[in-house]
Design a protein around this motif. Structure first.
Motif, mmCIF file in Angstrom:
data_model
loop_
_atom_site.group_PDB
_atom_site.id
_atom_site.type_symbol
_atom_site.label_atom_id
_atom_site.label_comp_id
_atom_site.label_asym_id
_atom_site.label_seq_id
_atom_site.Cartn_x
_atom_site.Cartn_y
_atom_site.Cartn_z
ATOM 1 N N ARG A 13 36.863 46.433 33.358
ATOM 2 C CA ARG A 13 38.008 46.023 33.632
ATOM 3 C C ARG A 13 39.276 47.046 33.533
ATOM 4 O O ARG A 13 40.021 47.239 34.523
ATOM 5 C CB ARG A 13 38.377 44.603 32.893
ATOM 6 C CG ARG A 13 39.724 43.990 33.275
ATOM 7 C CD ARG A 13 39.733 42.777 32.716
ATOM 8 N NE ARG A 13 38.628 41.690 33.054
ATOM 9 C CZ ARG A 13 37.725 41.291 32.135
ATOM 10 N NH1 ARG A 13 37.340 42.003 31.127
ATOM 11 N NH2 ARG A 13 36.783 40.508 32.681
ATOM 12 N N PHE A 71 35.559 40.306 39.277
ATOM 13 C CA PHE A 71 36.369 39.861 40.154
ATOM 14 C C PHE A 71 36.579 38.394 41.008
ATOM 15 O O PHE A 71 37.566 38.015 41.653
ATOM 16 C CB PHE A 71 36.844 40.967 41.311
ATOM 17 C CG PHE A 71 37.283 42.207 40.657
ATOM 18 C CD1 PHE A 71 38.646 42.320 40.332
ATOM 19 C CD2 PHE A 71 36.564 43.349 40.616
ATOM 20 C CE1 PHE A 71 39.082 43.641 39.841
ATOM 21 C CE2 PHE A 71 36.886 44.557 40.057
ATOM 22 C CZ PHE A 71 38.282 44.297 39.711
ATOM 23 N N GLU A 100 39.293 36.275 39.431
ATOM 24 C CA GLU A 100 40.529 36.963 39.579
ATOM 25 C C GLU A 100 40.959 36.679 41.174
ATOM 26 O O GLU A 100 42.030 36.301 41.210
ATOM 27 C CB GLU A 100 40.495 38.548 39.603
ATOM 28 C CG GLU A 100 40.713 38.699 38.153
ATOM 29 C CD GLU A 100 39.527 38.960 37.247
ATOM 30 O OE1 GLU A 100 38.505 38.491 37.834
ATOM 31 O OE2 GLU A 100 39.388 39.386 36.220
ATOM 32 N N ASP A 113 46.463 46.573 38.899
ATOM 33 C CA ASP A 113 44.860 46.424 38.863
ATOM 34 C C ASP A 113 44.447 47.114 40.234
ATOM 35 O O ASP A 113 44.350 46.419 41.040
ATOM 36 C CB ASP A 113 44.417 45.156 38.613
ATOM 37 C CG ASP A 113 42.828 45.081 38.516
ATOM 38 O OD1 ASP A 113 42.180 45.904 38.705
ATOM 39 O OD2 ASP A 113 42.416 44.127 37.822
ATOM 40 N N LEU A 151 41.437 45.453 41.706
ATOM 41 C CA LEU A 151 41.509 44.274 42.349
ATOM 42 C C LEU A 151 42.284 44.403 43.825
ATOM 43 O O LEU A 151 41.815 43.546 44.734
ATOM 44 C CB LEU A 151 42.658 43.463 41.546
ATOM 45 C CG LEU A 151 43.006 41.937 42.045
ATOM 46 C CD1 LEU A 151 42.025 41.118 42.441
ATOM 47 C CD2 LEU A 151 44.199 41.384 41.272
ATOM 48 N N VAL A 189 32.127 36.892 45.628
ATOM 49 C CA VAL A 189 33.598 37.519 46.121
ATOM 50 C C VAL A 189 33.862 37.569 47.479
ATOM 51 O O VAL A 189 35.257 37.195 47.852
ATOM 52 C CB VAL A 189 33.315 39.015 45.653
ATOM 53 C CG1 VAL A 189 34.595 39.992 45.973
ATOM 54 C CG2 VAL A 189 33.303 39.182 44.036
#
Length: 230
Positions: free
Chosen positions: A40, A81, A84, A119, A122, A136
């Protein structure tokens, strides 16, 4: 005699293969958590081009341990992710539900620019630049119609240009997030304001820009990463 036999049986149960596996499972779970925490941080700072060797060093484990837990990069990307992306979708939906469509759009642009600036991994995942597994990809598939609904909401209210699409919003976010490092939210807010003025149907006067103009050093921070990725 019975007691001896009982103790012998219990000893074989608590010290046999099953018991020996318990610490291994705990170690494996601990290593997985270390790898995810390290990945991360590494992906946030460097993007998805960072190698497993860098993640292993940051986690304090061998690179072989990383490959055992996550045989492919996509496995690690998905583990990191998936949630997220769900959070981004939820934030877009919240913005689209704002009774003030312009406030909702502007708030999402500011939040999205900061989230991607903080990020880099991301940002790449949202742009589909990084490979991930089906969950994802499914998250990205939910994101596009959510942003489209946000755009349509603002257009229906007559505050957003009719020729703007959800892809325009994504590109604007990607560009603004490249301005300055993670600490320069003030500078990114300046460019969000410029973009919003360009997206608006009409403005009686230009919106005053927050923050001072960007410096040559700020420009270098944007141009240098772009050159490295050519």
């Amino acid at each position: 005699m019975f007691r001896f036999g009982y103790d012998a049986v219990m000893s074989s149960v608590t010290s046999g293969p099953e018991a020996a596996a318990r610490p291994l499972r705990r170690d494996a779970e601990r290593n997985r958590a270390l790898i995810l925490d390290a990945a991360r941080e590494v992906y946030a700072a460097q993007g998805l081009d960072a190698g497993f060797d860098e993640i292993a060093r940051a986690a304090g484990v061998g690179v072989g341990t990383v490959y055992r837990r996550f045989p492919e990069r996509g496995d690690l990307v998905q583990a990191l992710f998936e949630q997220e992306i769900d959070a981004v979708v939820a934030r877009v939906q919240e913005a689209a539900a704002d009774p003030d469509p312009w406030r909702g759009l502007g708030g999402f642009l500011r939040w999205g620019a900061e989230a991607q600036a903080a990020d880099r991994g991301l940002a790449q995942v949202l742009a589909a630049a990084g490979k991930g597994h089906e969950r994802v990809a499914a998250g990205r598939d939910r994101l596009r119609p959510a942003v489209e609904a946000l755009v349509r909401h603002a257009q229906a209210a007559g505050v957003l240009r009719d020729d703007v699409t959800e892809v325009d919003i994504g590109i604007a976010l990607a560009m603004i997030s490249q301005v300055g490092d993670a600490s320069r939210g003030d500078l990114r807010d300046r460019y969000v304001t410029l973009v919003l003025d360009g997206l608006a149907v009409r403005r009686e006067a230009p919106t005053p820009l927050p923050a001072a103009p960007a410096s040559e050093d700020d420009l270098a921070c944007v141009v240098a990463p772009a050159r490295r990725h050519r």
